[in-house]
Scaffold this motif. Structure first.
Motif, PDB file in Angstrom:
ATOM      1  N   ALA A  70       0.787  -1.260  -0.140  1.00 19.81           N
ATOM      2  CA  ALA A  70       0.084  -0.010   0.165  1.00 19.81           C
ATOM      3  C   ALA A  70       0.803   1.301   0.104  1.00 19.81           C
ATOM      4  O   ALA A  70       0.791   2.307  -0.553  1.00 19.81           O
ATOM      5  CB  ALA A  70      -0.970  -0.126   1.270  1.00 19.81           C
ATOM      6  N   ARG A  71       1.834   1.005   0.797  1.00 18.27           N
ATOM      7  CA  ARG A  71       2.850   2.474   0.908  1.00 18.27           C
ATOM      8  C   ARG A  71       3.565   2.605  -0.364  1.00 18.27           C
ATOM      9  O   ARG A  71       3.887   3.505  -0.847  1.00 18.27           O
ATOM     10  CB  ARG A  71       3.902   2.240   2.058  1.00 18.27           C
ATOM     11  CG  ARG A  71       3.054   2.403   3.349  1.00 18.27           C
ATOM     12  CD  ARG A  71       3.997   2.137   4.403  1.00 18.27           C
ATOM     13  NE  ARG A  71       3.204   2.158   5.902  1.00 18.27           N
ATOM     14  CZ  ARG A  71       3.703   1.849   7.006  1.00 18.27           C
ATOM     15  NH1 ARG A  71       4.851   0.990   6.970  1.00 18.27           N
ATOM     16  NH2 ARG A  71       3.022   1.845   8.123  1.00 18.27           N
ATOM     17  N   HIS A  72       3.975   1.497  -0.934  1.00 15.58           N
ATOM     18  CA  HIS A  72       4.779   1.515  -2.400  1.00 15.58           C
ATOM     19  C   HIS A  72       3.827   2.003  -3.386  1.00 15.58           C
ATOM     20  O   HIS A  72       4.287   2.954  -4.270  1.00 15.58           O
ATOM     21  CB  HIS A  72       5.211   0.068  -2.771  1.00 15.58           C
ATOM     22  CG  HIS A  72       5.961  -0.057  -3.954  1.00 15.58           C
ATOM     23  ND1 HIS A  72       7.087   0.469  -4.312  1.00 15.58           N
ATOM     24  CD2 HIS A  72       5.445  -0.650  -5.136  1.00 15.58           C
ATOM     25  CE1 HIS A  72       7.492   0.119  -5.744  1.00 15.58           C
ATOM     26  NE2 HIS A  72       6.325  -0.795  -5.815  1.00 15.58           N
ATOM     27  N   TRP A  73       2.620   1.409  -3.432  1.00 16.84           N
ATOM     28  CA  TRP A  73       1.458   2.134  -4.322  1.00 16.84           C
ATOM     29  C   TRP A  73       1.258   3.745  -4.143  1.00 16.84           C
ATOM     30  O   TRP A  73       1.364   4.488  -5.327  1.00 16.84           O
ATOM     31  CB  TRP A  73       0.225   1.324  -4.198  1.00 16.84           C
ATOM     32  CG  TRP A  73      -0.914   2.066  -4.867  1.00 16.84           C
ATOM     33  CD1 TRP A  73      -1.760   3.113  -4.386  1.00 16.84           C
ATOM     34  CD2 TRP A  73      -1.333   1.808  -6.370  1.00 16.84           C
ATOM     35  NE1 TRP A  73      -2.995   2.946  -5.518  1.00 16.84           N
ATOM     36  CE2 TRP A  73      -2.513   2.101  -6.627  1.00 16.84           C
ATOM     37  CE3 TRP A  73      -0.633   0.709  -6.991  1.00 16.84           C
ATOM     38  CZ2 TRP A  73      -2.943   2.376  -7.934  1.00 16.84           C
ATOM     39  CZ3 TRP A  73      -1.291   0.922  -8.623  1.00 16.84           C
ATOM     40  CH2 TRP A  73      -2.290   1.496  -8.832  1.00 16.84           C
ATOM     41  N   ALA A  74       1.382   3.859  -2.875  1.00 13.78           N
ATOM     42  CA  ALA A  74       1.123   5.386  -2.661  1.00 13.78           C
ATOM     43  C   ALA A  74       2.344   6.342  -2.945  1.00 13.78           C
ATOM     44  O   ALA A  74       1.977   7.213  -3.899  1.00 13.78           O
ATOM     45  CB  ALA A  74       1.089   5.788  -1.245  1.00 13.78           C
ATOM     46  N   GLU A  75       3.470   5.652  -2.840  1.00 15.59           N
ATOM     47  CA  GLU A  75       4.736   6.592  -3.370  1.00 15.59           C
ATOM     48  C   GLU A  75       4.788   6.437  -4.981  1.00 15.59           C
ATOM     49  O   GLU A  75       5.011   7.697  -5.689  1.00 15.59           O
ATOM     50  CB  GLU A  75       5.998   5.686  -2.986  1.00 15.59           C
ATOM     51  CG  GLU A  75       6.447   6.006  -1.356  1.00 15.59           C
ATOM     52  CD  GLU A  75       7.202   5.164  -0.869  1.00 15.59           C
ATOM     53  OE1 GLU A  75       8.041   4.394  -1.647  1.00 15.59           O
ATOM     54  OE2 GLU A  75       7.508   5.037   0.239  1.00 15.59           O
ATOM     55  N   ILE A 133      -5.390   6.746   0.036  1.00 16.75           N
ATOM     56  CA  ILE A 133      -6.613   7.179  -0.522  1.00 16.75           C
ATOM     57  C   ILE A 133      -6.865   8.542  -0.204  1.00 16.75           C
ATOM     58  O   ILE A 133      -7.167   9.406  -0.894  1.00 16.75           O
ATOM     59  CB  ILE A 133      -7.727   6.375  -0.209  1.00 16.75           C
ATOM     60  CG1 ILE A 133      -7.685   5.155  -0.913  1.00 16.75           C
ATOM     61  CG2 ILE A 133      -9.099   7.159  -0.673  1.00 16.75           C
ATOM     62  CD1 ILE A 133      -8.585   4.071  -0.534  1.00 16.75           C
ATOM     63  N   PHE A 134      -6.872   8.826   1.281  1.00 18.26           N
ATOM     64  CA  PHE A 134      -6.997  10.149   1.422  1.00 18.26           C
ATOM     65  C   PHE A 134      -5.876  11.139   1.352  1.00 18.26           C
ATOM     66  O   PHE A 134      -6.142  12.274   1.018  1.00 18.26           O
ATOM     67  CB  PHE A 134      -7.445  10.137   3.191  1.00 18.26           C
ATOM     68  CG  PHE A 134      -8.478   9.537   3.389  1.00 18.26           C
ATOM     69  CD1 PHE A 134      -9.609   9.854   3.077  1.00 18.26           C
ATOM     70  CD2 PHE A 134      -8.392   8.247   4.011  1.00 18.26           C
ATOM     71  CE1 PHE A 134     -10.815   9.256   3.420  1.00 18.26           C
ATOM     72  CE2 PHE A 134      -9.766   7.824   4.434  1.00 18.26           C
ATOM     73  CZ  PHE A 134     -10.791   8.412   4.116  1.00 18.26           C
ATOM     74  N   GLY A 135      -4.590  10.613   1.295  1.00 24.01           N
ATOM     75  CA  GLY A 135      -3.537  11.500   0.742  1.00 24.01           C
ATOM     76  C   GLY A 135      -3.473  11.948  -0.533  1.00 24.01           C
ATOM     77  O   GLY A 135      -3.252  13.039  -0.664  1.00 24.01           O
ATOM     78  N   HIS A 136      -4.041  10.948  -1.523  1.00 23.44           N
ATOM     79  CA  HIS A 136      -4.249  11.559  -2.803  1.00 23.44           C
ATOM     80  C   HIS A 136      -5.500  12.546  -2.779  1.00 23.44           C
ATOM     81  O   HIS A 136      -5.154  13.421  -3.607  1.00 23.44           O
ATOM     82  CB  HIS A 136      -4.558  10.193  -3.616  1.00 23.44           C
ATOM     83  CG  HIS A 136      -4.886  10.526  -5.166  1.00 23.44           C
ATOM     84  ND1 HIS A 136      -3.745  11.176  -5.975  1.00 23.44           N
ATOM     85  CD2 HIS A 136      -5.953  10.716  -5.900  1.00 23.44           C
ATOM     86  CE1 HIS A 136      -4.239  11.510  -7.189  1.00 23.44           C
ATOM     87  NE2 HIS A 136      -5.729  11.013  -7.170  1.00 23.44           N
ATOM     88  N   ALA A 137      -6.462  12.326  -2.211  1.00 20.07           N
ATOM     89  CA  ALA A 137      -7.531  13.268  -2.082  1.00 20.07           C
ATOM     90  C   ALA A 137      -7.277  14.711  -1.837  1.00 20.07           C
ATOM     91  O   ALA A 137      -7.478  15.675  -2.479  1.00 20.07           O
ATOM     92  CB  ALA A 137      -8.781  12.764  -1.167  1.00 20.07           C
ATOM     93  N   SER A 138      -6.082  14.606  -0.813  1.00 23.14           N
ATOM     94  CA  SER A 138      -5.784  15.900  -0.221  1.00 23.14           C
ATOM     95  C   SER A 138      -4.978  16.678  -1.322  1.00 23.14           C
ATOM     96  O   SER A 138      -4.939  17.799  -1.168  1.00 23.14           O
ATOM     97  CB  SER A 138      -4.861  15.478   1.011  1.00 23.14           C
ATOM     98  OG  SER A 138      -3.693  15.344   0.870  1.00 23.14           O
ATOM     99  N   THR A 139      -4.636  15.910  -2.544  1.00 19.28           N
ATOM    100  CA  THR A 139      -3.553  16.814  -3.283  1.00 19.28           C
ATOM    101  C   THR A 139      -4.648  17.743  -4.237  1.00 19.28           C
ATOM    102  O   THR A 139      -4.326  18.667  -4.958  1.00 19.28           O
ATOM    103  CB  THR A 139      -2.757  15.844  -4.328  1.00 19.28           C
ATOM    104  OG1 THR A 139      -3.868  15.185  -5.212  1.00 19.28           O
ATOM    105  CG2 THR A 139      -1.976  14.919  -3.536  1.00 19.28           C
TER     106      THR A 139
END
Length: 213
Positions: free
Chosen positions: A65-70, A135-141
Motif C-alpha cells: 500500500a505504501r509502495h503504491w502511494a509512493e 486514498i486520503f493522501g491522494h484526495a488531499s492533493t
C-alpha cells in the motif's frame, strides 16, 4: 505517459520486485488469493528472501500500500492536468485525466489500495490504515485547487474543498467496483463523466466548455 501498472521482474532488488509483483497480483486476484509462493515465483526471489524483507504476508500488504502511494504520487505529480492556469480547469482536467487512464484490462487501471481495503478492512487494521493513508493522501492533493476555485468564483455552500476532494475518490473507487461487477471498463468512464458534470454544476460551469487532461 506510462502508467504504474506493469510488473517488471528484471528491475530493482528483491524487495522492489516483490512489491511490484504484489501490486499486479493483488489488483488481479485480491489479497487473500495472492500467495507468498506465487509472489516469490513472479518476482524471481526465494521464499527465504521474502521473509528476509517481510515478517508476514500482512507486513507485505502494508508495504505494498505504501509502495503504491509512493509510485502513484510520483505519477500524478507530473500529470498534465497541473498545467492549466485556472484552478477549476485543473480540477476538471484531473477528472478527464483519470478517465483517460481507464484503459486495458481491469487489473491494469483499478486501484490497489481500493481493492485491498474492501477485502481486509475488518481483518487487518494495519493494511486498512495504510490503504486509507494512500486514498486520503491522494484526495488531499486536490484540495488547494478546489479551494482556489471556490474563492475565484465566490461559490458558497454547505460543502468544503476537502469534502469535494474526498467525493472525487468516492466516485472513482465506486466506478472501479461497477466496472468489476459488470466486467466493463466503460462503466468506470461513464462514472467519471457524471463526476465532471457534478463539479460543473457546483461551480456553474456550462458543459460545453471542454477541458482536456
Amino acid at each position: 505517459m506510462p502508467r504504474p501498472t506493469k510488473h517488471h521482474p528484471e528491475r530493482g532488488g528483491a524487495r522492489t520486485r516483490l512489491l511490484d509483483a504484489a501490486v499486479d497480483m493483488i489488483r488481479a486476484k485480491g489479497f487473500a488469493a495472492t500467495s507468498v509462493d506465487e509472489l516469490c515465483q513472479t518476482a524471481a526471489v526465494t521464499k527465504g528472501s521474502f521473509f528476509h524483507h517481510f515478517k508476514s504476508k500482512e507486513e507485505l500488504g502494508v508495504a505494498a500500500a505504501r509502495h503504491w502511494a509512493e509510485t502513484t504520487s510520483a505519477f500524478f505529480a507530473v500529470a498534465p492536468y497541473h498545467a492549466h492556469d485556472d484552478p477549476l480547469d485543473r480540477v476538471l482536467a484531473y477528472v478527464a485525466f483519470r478517465k483517460s487512464i481507464i484503459v486495458g484490462e481491469l487489473a491494469e487501471f483499478t486501484c490497489l489500495v481500493g481493492t485491498m481495503v474492501q477485502e481486509v478492512y475488518a481483518q487487518s487494521p494495519a493494511i486498512r490504515d495504510a490503504c486509507g493513508d494512500s486514498i486520503f493522501g491522494h484526495a488531499s492533493t486536490l484540495e488547494a485547487d478546489i479551494d482556489a476555485a471556490i474563492k475565484n468564483r465566490g461559490v458558497k455552500g454547505d460543502w468544503t474543498a476537502d469534502s469535494l476532494a474526498r467525493h472525487t475518490q468516492t466516485v472513482i473507487q465506486g466506478a472501479f467496483v461497477l466496472a468489476k461487477a459488470a466486467n466493463n471498463p466503460a462503466l468506470a468512464r461513464e462514472s467519471l463523466d457524471h463526476l465532471d458534470r457534478y463539479i460543473r454544476l457546483l461551480f456553474e460551469r456550462p458543459n460545453m466548455e471542454q477541458v482536456t487532461p
